[in-house]
Motif scaffolding. Structure first.
Motif, mmCIF file in Angstrom:
data_model
loop_
_atom_site.group_PDB
_atom_site.id
_atom_site.type_symbol
_atom_site.label_atom_id
_atom_site.label_comp_id
_atom_site.label_asym_id
_atom_site.label_seq_id
_atom_site.Cartn_x
_atom_site.Cartn_y
_atom_site.Cartn_z
ATOM 1 N N ALA A 257 0.891 -1.012 -0.067
ATOM 2 C CA ALA A 257 -0.013 0.000 -0.064
ATOM 3 C C ALA A 257 0.987 1.121 -0.067
ATOM 4 N N VAL A 258 0.386 2.231 -0.682
ATOM 5 C CA VAL A 258 1.251 3.540 -0.715
ATOM 6 C C VAL A 258 0.532 4.703 -0.267
ATOM 7 N N VAL B 47 5.515 5.282 1.832
ATOM 8 C CA VAL B 47 5.122 6.721 1.504
ATOM 9 C C VAL B 47 5.873 7.296 0.219
ATOM 10 N N ALA B 48 5.071 7.893 -0.633
ATOM 11 C CA ALA B 48 5.681 8.535 -1.614
ATOM 12 C C ALA B 48 5.239 9.626 -1.572
ATOM 13 N N ASP B 49 6.312 10.886 -1.629
ATOM 14 C CA ASP B 49 5.893 12.345 -1.459
ATOM 15 C C ASP B 49 6.664 13.326 -2.335
ATOM 16 N N MET C 69 -4.620 3.439 8.796
ATOM 17 C CA MET C 69 -3.237 3.466 9.338
ATOM 18 C C MET C 69 -2.313 4.627 8.509
ATOM 19 N N ALA C 70 -2.490 4.675 7.369
ATOM 20 C CA ALA C 70 -1.665 5.658 6.493
ATOM 21 C C ALA C 70 -2.202 6.944 7.066
ATOM 22 N N VAL C 71 -3.583 7.309 7.154
ATOM 23 C CA VAL C 71 -3.881 8.627 7.525
ATOM 24 C C VAL C 71 -3.131 9.088 8.909
#
Length: 185
Positions: free
Chosen positions: A50-51, A127-129, A170-172
């Motif tokens: 998941a990203v 994470v991709a930023d 979880m990502a949030v």
């Protein structure tokens, strides 16, 4: 906390019940630590990625229909690992396929089991930023809408029941932690 196998359940017998495209189901007869016998139904899954794609002060999400739930959910891009695929490469693939974005540096945040009581699915969260726009290329059976939401909007979607899956929640909260502390974990 003990890291020994004090509570290990020894497999006595395994029966393969179902072998599908994504999962398999087996029923194991196990010997418990006290010597008694019990049955365990186990779902085998190849794992997933998941990203969390961050674009400025927004995260990229996809909305898609989820048949097991009978409704659409708003989620971060994700997908299953293909036969021994490297999770980082799978994360890059899923990000591009579902959103069209690529990212030169995707960083691992955490890996977690979705439901260890009956399944061995392990999700690797990245994470991709530093997103670079491109053309989405979803699988032929994937129908989704790509949108951008702020942290407050994402939390509102959780309260409204539009974000309900563990990986996205979880990502949030990892994103919120990052904004507060500068670290995702």
């Amino acid at each position: 906390m003990s890291s020994s196998n004090l509570f290990e359940e020894k497999t006595v017998r395994t029966e393969q019940i179902f072998q599908g495209r994504i999962i398999s189901l087996q029923v194991d007869e196990v010997e418990l630590p006290n010597g008694s016998i019990a049955t365990r139904e186990i779902v085998r899954h190849p794992g997933a990625v998941a990203v969390l794609p961050i674009k400025g002060d927004r995260m990229i999400v996809v909305e898609q229909y989820r048949k097991p739930l009978g409704k659409s959910l708003v989620e971060i891009p994700a997908g299953k690992l293909d036969g021994g695929e490297d999770p980082l490469e799978a994360a890059k693939r899923e990000l591009m396929e579902e959103t069209g974005y690529t990212c030169p540096t995707i960083r691992h945040v955490a890996s977690f089991y979705t439901s260890p009581g009956f399944a061995d699915e392990l999700i690797h969260l990245y994470v991709a930023d530093e997103l670079v726009p491109g053309q989405a290329n979803p699988d032929e059976d994937e129908f989704l809408e790509v949108t951008e939401v702020t942290l407050d909007e994402a939390k509102a979607l959780i309260r409204e029941g539009r974000i309900e899956d563990a990986k996205t929640i979880m990502a949030v909260y990892a994103w919120q932690l990052y904004r507060l502390t500068g670290s995702y974990a």
